[in-house]
Scaffold this motif. Structure first.
Motif, PDB file in Angstrom:
ATOM      1  N   TYR A 243       1.242  -1.331  -0.029  1.00 30.87           N
ATOM      2  CA  TYR A 243      -0.224  -0.318  -0.351  1.00 30.87           C
ATOM      3  C   TYR A 243       1.012   1.476  -0.148  1.00 30.87           C
ATOM      4  O   TYR A 243       0.586   2.344  -0.576  1.00 30.87           O
ATOM      5  N   GLU A 244       1.709   1.224   0.920  1.00 30.76           N
ATOM      6  CA  GLU A 244       2.262   2.700   0.813  1.00 30.76           C
ATOM      7  C   GLU A 244       3.853   2.597  -0.451  1.00 30.76           C
ATOM      8  O   GLU A 244       4.440   3.752  -0.312  1.00 30.76           O
ATOM      9  N   ASP A 245       3.929   1.192  -0.668  1.00 28.42           N
ATOM     10  CA  ASP A 245       4.949   1.091  -2.086  1.00 28.42           C
ATOM     11  C   ASP A 245       3.941   2.447  -2.935  1.00 28.42           C
ATOM     12  O   ASP A 245       4.816   2.797  -3.779  1.00 28.42           O
ATOM     13  N   PHE A 246       2.893   1.762  -3.298  1.00 31.33           N
ATOM     14  CA  PHE A 246       1.877   2.486  -4.277  1.00 31.33           C
ATOM     15  C   PHE A 246       1.714   3.973  -3.844  1.00 31.33           C
ATOM     16  O   PHE A 246       2.476   4.577  -4.951  1.00 31.33           O
ATOM     17  N   ALA A 247       1.306   4.153  -2.676  1.00 31.81           N
ATOM     18  CA  ALA A 247       1.282   5.746  -1.995  1.00 31.81           C
ATOM     19  C   ALA A 247       3.021   6.988  -2.629  1.00 31.81           C
ATOM     20  O   ALA A 247       2.654   7.587  -3.002  1.00 31.81           O
ATOM     21  N   GLU A 248       3.450   6.063  -2.020  1.00 28.23           N
ATOM     22  CA  GLU A 248       4.812   6.487  -1.534  1.00 28.23           C
ATOM     23  C   GLU A 248       5.260   7.097  -3.499  1.00 28.23           C
ATOM     24  O   GLU A 248       5.518   8.172  -4.412  1.00 28.23           O
ATOM     25  N   THR A 249       5.310   5.960  -4.578  1.00 32.96           N
ATOM     26  CA  THR A 249       5.221   6.096  -5.708  1.00 32.96           C
ATOM     27  C   THR A 249       4.540   7.345  -6.347  1.00 32.96           C
ATOM     28  O   THR A 249       4.702   7.805  -7.639  1.00 32.96           O
TER      29      THR A 249
END
Length: 346
Positions: A243-249
């Motif tokens: 979840y956080e990887d997508f949001a950061e990207t």
């Protein structure tokens, strides 16, 4: 951010201008026409569709200059704010003004990228909404749940934000960055998880979102990021959970798109922009990396921290490419169903 000029005196304008600093003309932002327009002596603007528009009721409260159809109406951006500080909370209200400025920038950019925004009226359960909360009297946790984004207004204060940046070992932390990151969760929910095929593609790139978030959260703060995380992730926080990887990207995609477009508008960069190529890697290699290196050097010349203290390895560029193609697919779908821009009112 595009270049704006006063239609009366041709002087440069900035996105938040309510009045031209050169000639004094009152101004309003027309979302549908994507322009800052001059208002008449009665504070009105007649748009291309013949509608007579006035400025949002929140001009004094939050500095909003967006145009609406009726006196006393809120614009689209302002209606997305579900909760704000109480009138007696003068500290919170001052911070609220700064936060709303960042939120309008976000909405403008999402419109530019052609990313759809559903509010809570159209989608009561998962539409986009914001609780902009004052932490003067209570603790506020920044986060996202089913389209509802919670923001701690104390993040508008430089000293507080710098303290949190150092405490969490983050190289970059801004209010606009918070809005972009949390909106990434909303976009993933609406554009990725609504499509089974797209969901599987995302899982192949970012990891399995069905993994326990609470376990990942505990592991991240107990153990820190895995060794060698820099090869596959844009930040330490992105390693915590898919979840956080997508949001950061997603947030970094917006960082790059907005900065590149602005630099191209002002003649500060050459090369392809996000709207001119389907290959986002080309934008990164030919435009963004030379520009960000130059901007970092400018900051160092002023004794400031690097503007963009991040490295973009191939795996991260592939993730940015996923977001870029997600946006491109949305644009194609919209072009098949509509030839009009966003609503003029708001």
């Amino acid at each position: 951010m595009q270049r704006f000029t006063c239609t009366v005196c041709i002087s440069p304008l900035f996105f938040e201008n309510s009045r031209c600093l050169a000639c004094g003309t009152q101004l309003g932002f027309h979302r549908g026409e994507r322009s800052i327009t001059a208002l008449d002596d009665d504070g009105r603007y007649v748009d291309r569709a013949g509608q007579s528009l006035v400025r949002c009721v929140n001009l004094t409260l939050s500095g909003c200059t967006w145009l609406v159809r009726e006196e006393g109406d809120e614009c689209f951006s302002c209606t997305l704010t579900r909760t704000r500080p109480d009138d007696h909370d003068t500290t919170g209200l001052a911070q609220f003004l700064d936060a709303e400025r960042s939120k309008r920038h976000l909405i403008y950019e999402l419109d530019t990228l052609g990313l759809p925004i559903e509010d809570r009226i159209r989608n009561p359960e998962r539409g986009l909404a914001f609780d902009l909360l004052s932490s003067v009297e209570e603790k506020v946790v920044i986060g996202h749940q089913n389209g509802l984004i919670t923001i701690d207004l104390a993040e508008t204060v430089d000293s507080h934000r710098e303290k949190m940046r150092a405490k969490l070992d983050e190289p970059y932390r801004t209010m606009l960055g918070h809005f972009r990151h949390e909106t990434g969760h909303y976009v993933e929910g609406t554009l990725v998880f609504s499509d089974p095929e797209m969901t599987e593609r995302a899982r192949a790139i970012f990891g399995d979102d069905r993994d326990s978030y609470q376990d990942a959260l505990k592991r991240h703060y107990d153990q820190g990021p895995p060794e060698g995380w820099e090869k596959n992730h844009i930040s330490q926080y992105a390693t915590m959970h898919p979840y956080e990887d997508f949001a950061e990207t997603f947030a970094h995609y917006l960082h790059i798109c907005d900065t590149v477009d602005t630099a191209l508008q002002y003649g500060l960069a050459g090369g392809p922009g996000p709207a001119t190529t389907a290959d986002f890697g080309e934008v990164v290699r030919e435009t963004w990396i030379p520009l960000s290196v130059a901007l970092n050097q400018v900051n160092r010349s002023m004794g400031a921290n690097d503007l963009y203290p991040f490295v973009l390895p191939p795996a991260v560029i592939a993730k940015l490419e996923f977001v870029h193609r997600l946006r491109a697919g949305t644009a194609r779908a919209q072009s098949r169903t509509s030839t009009t821009g966003p609503s003029a009112a708001g």
